[in-house]
Design an enzyme around this catalytic site. Sequence first.
Site, short mmCIF file in Angstrom:
data_model
loop_
_atom_site.label_atom_id
_atom_site.label_comp_id
_atom_site.label_asym_id
_atom_site.label_seq_id
_atom_site.Cartn_x
_atom_site.Cartn_y
_atom_site.Cartn_z
N ASP A 1 0.71 -1.30 0.03
CA ASP A 1 0.04 -0.06 -0.01
C ASP A 1 0.90 1.24 0.03
O ASP A 1 0.30 2.28 0.37
CB ASP A 1 -0.93 0.13 1.32
CG ASP A 1 -0.14 -0.38 2.63
OD1 ASP A 1 1.07 -0.05 2.60
OD2 ASP A 1 -0.70 -0.76 3.75
N GLU B 1 -2.27 5.27 2.72
CA GLU B 1 -2.27 3.82 2.28
C GLU B 1 -3.58 3.05 2.06
O GLU B 1 -3.44 2.12 0.92
CB GLU B 1 -1.58 2.75 3.48
CG GLU B 1 0.10 2.96 3.78
CD GLU B 1 0.31 4.43 4.52
OE1 GLU B 1 -0.49 5.25 5.01
OE2 GLU B 1 1.53 4.73 4.46
N HIS C 1 5.75 5.65 13.03
CA HIS C 1 6.04 6.68 12.14
C HIS C 1 4.91 7.16 11.20
O HIS C 1 5.40 7.87 10.25
CB HIS C 1 7.12 5.83 11.11
CG HIS C 1 6.58 4.54 10.17
ND1 HIS C 1 5.74 4.95 9.19
CD2 HIS C 1 6.33 3.24 10.72
CE1 HIS C 1 5.28 3.68 8.69
NE2 HIS C 1 5.47 2.80 9.60
N ARG D 1 2.38 8.46 8.90
CA ARG D 1 1.88 9.92 8.55
C ARG D 1 0.67 10.53 9.36
O ARG D 1 0.78 11.74 9.93
CB ARG D 1 1.62 10.03 7.16
CG ARG D 1 2.80 10.11 6.06
CD ARG D 1 2.71 10.14 4.99
NE ARG D 1 3.80 9.97 4.21
CZ ARG D 1 4.69 10.87 3.51
NH1 ARG D 1 4.32 12.15 3.41
NH2 ARG D 1 5.68 10.77 3.00
C1 UD1 Z 1 6.36 5.06 3.93
C2 UD1 Z 1 5.17 4.47 3.27
C3 UD1 Z 1 4.35 3.77 4.39
C4 UD1 Z 1 5.21 2.70 5.20
C5 UD1 Z 1 6.57 3.53 5.59
C6 UD1 Z 1 7.32 2.26 6.21
C7 UD1 Z 1 3.93 5.83 1.55
C8 UD1 Z 1 3.19 7.19 1.26
N1 UD1 Z 1 4.35 5.67 2.79
O1 UD1 Z 1 6.20 6.01 4.80
O2 UD1 Z 1 3.20 3.28 3.81
O3 UD1 Z 1 4.49 2.15 6.03
O4 UD1 Z 1 7.18 3.82 4.37
O5 UD1 Z 1 8.61 2.89 6.78
O6 UD1 Z 1 4.45 5.21 0.67
N2 UD1 Z 1 13.98 8.49 5.10
C9 UD1 Z 1 15.39 8.49 4.93
N3 UD1 Z 1 16.00 7.19 4.62
C10 UD1 Z 1 15.28 6.16 4.63
C11 UD1 Z 1 13.77 6.27 4.69
C12 UD1 Z 1 13.22 7.60 4.90
O7 UD1 Z 1 16.16 9.54 4.94
O8 UD1 Z 1 15.66 5.12 4.22
C13 UD1 Z 1 13.46 9.93 5.28
C14 UD1 Z 1 13.39 10.88 4.07
O9 UD1 Z 1 13.75 12.27 4.47
C15 UD1 Z 1 11.91 10.62 3.42
C16 UD1 Z 1 11.15 10.78 4.70
O10 UD1 Z 1 12.08 9.62 5.65
O11 UD1 Z 1 11.66 11.75 2.69
C17 UD1 Z 1 9.71 9.89 4.67
O12 UD1 Z 1 9.69 8.65 4.02
P1 UD1 Z 1 8.51 8.37 3.09
O13 UD1 Z 1 8.71 7.05 2.04
O14 UD1 Z 1 8.13 9.39 2.17
O15 UD1 Z 1 7.42 8.17 4.24
P2 UD1 Z 1 7.51 7.06 5.19
O16 UD1 Z 1 6.91 7.82 6.25
O17 UD1 Z 1 8.55 6.50 5.46
N1 UDP Z 2 11.76 -3.38 11.29
C1 UDP Z 2 13.23 -3.42 11.05
N2 UDP Z 2 14.01 -2.51 11.70
C2 UDP Z 2 13.67 -1.55 12.45
C3 UDP Z 2 12.00 -1.38 12.58
C4 UDP Z 2 11.38 -2.20 11.96
O1 UDP Z 2 13.43 -4.24 10.29
O2 UDP Z 2 14.39 -0.77 13.06
C5 UDP Z 2 10.86 -4.19 10.48
C6 UDP Z 2 9.59 -4.73 11.03
O3 UDP Z 2 10.20 -6.25 11.53
C7 UDP Z 2 8.98 -4.86 10.07
C8 UDP Z 2 9.10 -3.86 9.13
O4 UDP Z 2 10.23 -3.17 9.37
O5 UDP Z 2 8.84 -6.17 9.39
C9 UDP Z 2 8.20 -2.77 9.53
O6 UDP Z 2 8.47 -1.63 8.64
P1 UDP Z 2 7.95 -0.16 8.90
O7 UDP Z 2 7.47 0.06 10.47
O8 UDP Z 2 8.78 0.76 8.35
O9 UDP Z 2 6.39 -0.04 7.88
P2 UDP Z 2 5.11 -0.69 8.25
O10 UDP Z 2 5.08 -2.27 8.81
O11 UDP Z 2 4.56 0.27 9.11
O12 UDP Z 2 4.37 -0.53 6.88
#
Ligand code: UD1
Ligand code: UDP
Length: 374
Positions: free
Chosen positions: A95, A131, A208, A210
Amino acid sequence: MKVMSVFGTRPEAIKMAPLVKKLQEDPYFESVLCVTAQHREMLDQVLELFQLRPDYDLNLMKPNQTLSMITAGVLTGIDEVLEKEKPDIVLVHGDTSTTFSAALAAFYHKIPVGHVEAGLRTYDMYSPFPEEINRVLTGHIASWHFAPTQRNRDNLIREGIDPEKIIITGNTVIDALLEVARKPYEFENGVLKDIDFGEKRVIAVTCHRRENLGEYMHHIFEAIRDIAEEFEDVEVVYPVHMNPKVRETASEVFGSCPNVHMIEPLSYQPFVNLMARSYLIITDSGGMQEEAPSLGKPVLVVRKETERPEALQAGTVKLAGVERENIASLARELLTDRAAYDSMAKASNPYGDGKACEKILEALKWAENQSRKS
Ligand code: UD1
Ligand code: UDP
């Protein structure tokens, strides 16, 4: 059969890695892997652990990226990859913005889409945001739907999806979890090495989403701080998501709390071991609601709703909402009332037996044979 898998964030990578590995090993398939790198560091941790080398890396991540930036970047970036590779099917997961945009791009090329982790719903378009709408739209683009549970299948049928195109597979996260959890592991992270998991009760935290950013996240963190201050034998371990907005709120609330340890995101293997050795998990993650029942660890979900009611029914997960007092009082109960704790700390497998990837491969072969016949 040429299968192109597309993913971009940490959870998609964890849940798609075992599937891509299986596709690569099976001579029936030619596997192409395209990552959007909507996440960078958190994606690379997973690619390294599962030893996956993408054929294409769109390298999209920007600090503080907006949803439109990701969507537009994936659409334009993936266009030429699809044009060049012309896969028989594109597989997307779940999603995220990567999921929806990659599915839409495949549709523009008239390439069928297989949706892994299909059919999860809250029926609230703003929660989880964005999502819920990403998965609804992806579901209506996809030709094949790999639904983790019967409930997910029923959701799709109610929306008019052809039942013959929905296959119940279990969730691939269990495949990933079981593969990683069975290997012996010693912590390398300094903070984790120093914690005495026998003496202390560890609360593993992640947050985390949004829709929780800002005020709600403040309340959630304050509740966790209340608990850390109240219980001397508790150590909170919080691998903080790399989103700068999350980091800001976490530092504000936890800055001076000695038994709250904010650390960098952990790779999946240490993280699974942290969950397995923790007393309790507090999270707004989707994936962790699926993993915790298999590990038999109680989870307080700091959200207003969940698209994973199977974990609630299994009893391992409770919806704690986003109010400080409610979250703190549920955590307090689990720390002081053994019977309440034991009633949640029981292992069950509502999300599958670790064979979801095998089932998806079988379904893909069947689907190709069907389309040859017609
Ligand atoms: C995204 C997904 C969410 C998922 C989450 C898992 C969307 C809209 N959201 O949200 O569904 O649950 O990832 O974690 O697709 N950043 C870094 N390094 C990284 C990752 C993120 O610096 O490796 C920072 C960046 O500044 C980036 C911000 O985090 O712009 C947000 O990342 P983004 O993928 O937009 O949204 P998430 O809140 O991570
Ligand atoms: N996870 C990980 N390292 C971390 C935190 C979470 O590997 O420091 C794993 C966790 O076990 C799960 C996935 O990442 O499998 C969850 O990812 P995230 O919370 O980013 O996204 P969501 O599940 O909310 O989509």
